[in-house]
Design an enzyme around this catalytic site. Structure first.
Site, short mmCIF file in Angstrom:
data_model
loop_
_atom_site.label_atom_id
_atom_site.label_comp_id
_atom_site.label_asym_id
_atom_site.label_seq_id
_atom_site.Cartn_x
_atom_site.Cartn_y
_atom_site.Cartn_z
N ASP A 37 -78.81 -12.46 48.78
CA ASP A 37 -79.09 -13.23 47.59
C ASP A 37 -77.82 -13.23 46.73
OD1 ASP A 37 -82.18 -13.56 45.65
OD2 ASP A 37 -80.30 -14.70 45.61
C1 GLC Z 1 -81.25 -16.81 43.11
C2 GLC Z 1 -82.59 -16.49 43.73
C3 GLC Z 1 -82.75 -17.04 45.12
C4 GLC Z 1 -81.99 -18.34 45.26
C5 GLC Z 1 -80.51 -17.99 45.15
C6 GLC Z 1 -79.62 -19.23 45.23
O1 GLC Z 1 -80.79 -15.72 42.38
O2 GLC Z 1 -82.97 -15.13 43.77
O3 GLC Z 1 -84.15 -17.21 45.35
O4 GLC Z 1 -82.25 -18.93 46.51
O5 GLC Z 1 -80.21 -17.29 43.95
O6 GLC Z 1 -79.86 -20.07 44.16
#
Ligand code: GLC
Length: 747
Positions: free
Chosen positions: A293
């Site tokens: 993430d």
């Molecule tokens: C965010 C979220 C994740 C998302 C990623 C990209 O922090 O936790 O669900 O897909 O970043 O945007």
């Protein structure tokens, strides 16, 4: 004689049929195997040519502008083959500009991978996932994901960071809005449907994208419902409650996984070999690409498990992740880690192999570019809009409808639409609104005007904004209600009060909204409450006093038209809650499939599991939802009373629409394992079927229970099916006494 010849000929024909079919399968498998091995050969030959810097570049994902534009530094990195993928870069034209540089100017011409959060629609917005899950309509859920994929791929997006499949039992956690609620069985079915909708069976097609099962794992169990907080649980609970939707995604062929921000019993997911090596690779045999993430590698230092940046990169790669999102430690320190023998080239090559394999499977080497003409034809076209309206209608849950307050008669002359949310386009699309545009969204106010045309006077008063700290607009709203025949009163949360980084300790109506509801109520005029929210709310006063309550979540581009369809009876609400609504935060966590305890609740016995100041029961239970018509479920029959551990049981009931209008009911089958080597939940959803019936229509439906699905993980973390007697309840909500029977799994 003739009969014998006939039999002989038909036997030969049957053999020929099976021979042909098996030959076709064999050819397909051979073709598939050949294709796979040819991809592997291409990967080998590319790897052999790549420098370490180019390999590390493939493991880097950087974010583009929120607008979808790439950043200037991306051009140079792409030209030097040092940027494997981006997130947020989108739009056929913009993505092609960056892709052209990678494909036509870099040394090895490896195409880039463009990812984006297509959570509940790309340009055509569908209900937020929690709302869509309330439809329990797996075909519809799969179709909306397919439409989202079609639009996203036409805009140059190859990879969506969806579905979010985190089981969540704590509505203080704002991300409960993004998933399928509290139940492992329903959540697994929906995970499978969403992955299939996004990917189909071949995500190189122009109407498909690669899906991403996120956030592995147990992110929904964040302590105190506070986002990004730690989780602590047994491996047994992980395997029984939180893993199955991810396994369902693997069964659906999901192409990627995303790490979760949280640690599990002290081990951050982004550096957790148990998740990525033992579970994903060894047990589930998945070759899904693993992306962290956002800056989760960097956060290993904040978790206190990584000494420095290089240590964080080492831990993540050695745990089995492939791509680092946004932070750049793998790129920055990879070379030094290899030189210091803290990271093997084999580990890096394995990760690069996953990335290259994904790009081959997506067809990017053959077709790296998006088609702007196709994009124009696909985005928010009439067919997609129409389905968004149907999907929204199916997501609504009728929580209360006294004296048939709803549907509103179309002959009405003066109607008031009250509440900020009813007039705000931004809130209709919901959070994580992809490439959705506010200006495309139909508000409740517009939807009601569209419905009634010139036949009625439709007036609007906001009363207050969503935060509702200022009551100065109440008098105007109350006056409008007093001078109208009916008031549609929209209350709830602003979209920024749920989804990521939006935990709340009080999940009541924000600010002074309840005061506004009471003022409207005190006019004595007829009204209905329309809820817009991303989580369960403790709406006790409304449940007690308001005549009608329709839960609409955040329903997407066609929200207003769909809400008007349902309010005026052109659609009949059929949604069922995928999440328990508590009476108070004090009850959390509260979920239907809890264990019985040694002192289960007894009303007359103080010394049983209860509160001094609240019932144990929720305000609204999992699986609950009303309709404008009525249904009768009868004639429960089991195909047998005993099944083996590998057997199955057919459960049939008659479902009758006993009301005056067509509608859909969701028949739910709950089981209870009365006695086992471990305490088992008081009930567990194990089958359901949504059935649409005309007024007066009666139909027999059959659901199948497989013994293998009635097992659990024992104290040695092995999945076991144990012999014994099971209770079975068939109803239309988890708190429905329904029709009961028992059956036995025999040794
Ligand atoms: C965010 C979220 C994740 C998302 C990623 C990209 O922090 O936790 O669900 O897909 O970043 O945007």
């Amino acid at each position: 004689m003739r009969l014998a010849v006939k039999r002989h000929i038909s036997f030969i024909l049957v053999c020929l049929f099976f021979f042909n079919t098996s030959l076709l399968f064999a050819q397909r498998n051979v073709r598939f195997a050949a294709q796979t091995s040819s991809i592997e050969r291409k990967i080998d030959s590319l790897l052999a040519k790549m420098t370490l810097a180019e390999k590390l570049g493939q493991l880097q994902q950087l974010d583009g502008e929120a607008s979808g534009k790439y950043r200037p530094e991306h051009l140079e990195l792409a030209r030097n083959g040092l940027l494997g993928s981006t997130l947020n870069v989108r739009g056929a034209e913009q993505s092609n500009e960056l892709q052209k540089i990678a494909v036509e100017q870099s040394r090895l011409k490896i195409p880039m991978l463009f990812a984006f959060d297509v959570i509940h629609g790309y340009r055509t917005m569908f209900p937020i996932p929690l709302g869509e899950s309330a439809s329990w309509d797996l075909a519809s859920i799969e179709k909306s994901a397919h439409i989202a994929a079609t639009e996203a791929r036409s805009a140059g997006v190859h990879w969506t960071f969806a579905p979010m499949v985190d089981i969540a039992r704590d509505p203080r956690w704002g991300r409960i809005a993004e998933g399928a609620g509290e139940d492992t069985f329903l959540g697994s079915q929906i995970a499978f449907a969403r992955v299939r909708g996004f990917q189909g069976t071949d995500f190189s097609q122009s109407d498909r994208v690669m899906a991403c099962a996120k956030h592995f794992a147990a992110y929904g169990a964040a302590e105190a419902g506070r986002d990004y907080n730690t989780t602590d649980m047994s491996e047994r609970t992980l395997r029984e409650i939180y893993f199955p939707p991810f396994k369902a995604a693997v069964d659906a062929g999901v192409g990627s996984f995303m790490t979760s921000f949280n640690s599990i019993s002290g081990v951050p997911s982004t550096a957790n070999p148990f998740l990525w090596k033992q579970i994903l690779r060894d047990e589930w045999k998945s070759d899904a690409l693993v992306v962290t993430d956002y800056t989760a590698v960097m956060e290993l230092m904040k978790h206190g498990v990584a000494l420095d940046e290089a240590d964080a990169a080492r831990l993540a790669l050695n745990a089995g992740i492939d791509i680092e999102m946004v932070s750049r430690f793998v790129n920055k320190h990879g070379e030094q880690l290899v030189q210091n023998k803290k990271l093997s080239m084999a580990t890096i090559d394995n990760a690069v192999r996953e990335v290259l394999r994904t790009k081959f499977k997506l067809g990017l080497f053959e077709k790296p570019y998006a088609d702007a003409n196709r994009e124009r034809a696909m985005l928010l076209n009439a067919e997609h809009r129409k389905f968004a309206r149907q999907s929204a209608n199916e997501s609504f849950v009728l929580l209360k409808n006294e004296r048939e307050t709803l549907p509103i008669k179309k002959s009405i002359k003066e109607i008031a639409v009250v509440g900020f949310l009813a007039g705000d386009q931004r809130n209709m699309n919901g959070n994580w609104a992809g490439d959705g545009r506010e200006q495309d969204a139909v508000t409740v106010f517009e939807g009601v005007k569209n419905k009634l045309g010139n036949s009625a006077k439709v007036k609007f008063a906001s009363g207050c904004d969503a935060k509702c700290e200022d009551a100065s607009g109440f008098d105007e709203a109350v006056k409008l209600a007093q001078n109208s025949d009916f008031t549609i009163l929209t209350v709830g949360e602003d979209i920024d009060m749920s989804a990521e980084a939006s935990s709340r300790t009080d999940i009541g109506l924000p600010g002074k909204q309840l005061e506004l509801v009471k003022r409207i109520h005190q006019t004595g005029k007829s009204y209905a409450v329309v809820l817009m929210n991303g989580r369960p709310l403790t709406i006790n006063w409304l449940a007690e006093n308001s005549p009608a309550i329709l839960e609409t979540w955040f329903a997407g581009t066609e929200a207003g038209n769909a809400i008007a369809d349902t309010l005026f009876g052109d659609a009949n609400p059929s949604g069922k809650l995928p999440i328990t609504f508590p009476r108070s935060v004090g009850q959390i966590p509260i979920y239907y499939n809890a264990l019985p305890t040694g002192r289960p609740f007894e009303a007359e016995n103080k010394y049983t599991s209860k509160y001094l100041d609240s019932p144990n029961t929720p305000l609204y239970p999992f699986g609950y939802g009303l309709s404008y018509t009525t249904f009768k479920v009868s004639n429960l029959q089991l195909s047998q009373s005993k099944i083996s551990k590998t057997g199955e049981l057919k459960v049939s009931v008659d479902v009758e629409n006993t009301g005056k209008r067509a509608g859909a009911e969701v028949v739910q089958v709950y089981v209870r394992d009365f006695v086992a080597s471990l305490s088992r939940p008081v009930k567990e959803l194990k089958a359901f079927q949504r059935v649409s019936l005309k007024a007066g229509e009666k139909r027999k439906i059959e659901l199948v229970l497989k013994a293998k699905d009635l097992g659990f993980y024992n104290t040695a973390n092995q999945y076991v099916v144990e012999a014994g007697e099971f209770g079975l309840t068939v109803g239309t909500s988890s708190n429905d006494d329904g029709l009961k029977d028992t059956f036995t799994i025999v040794k």
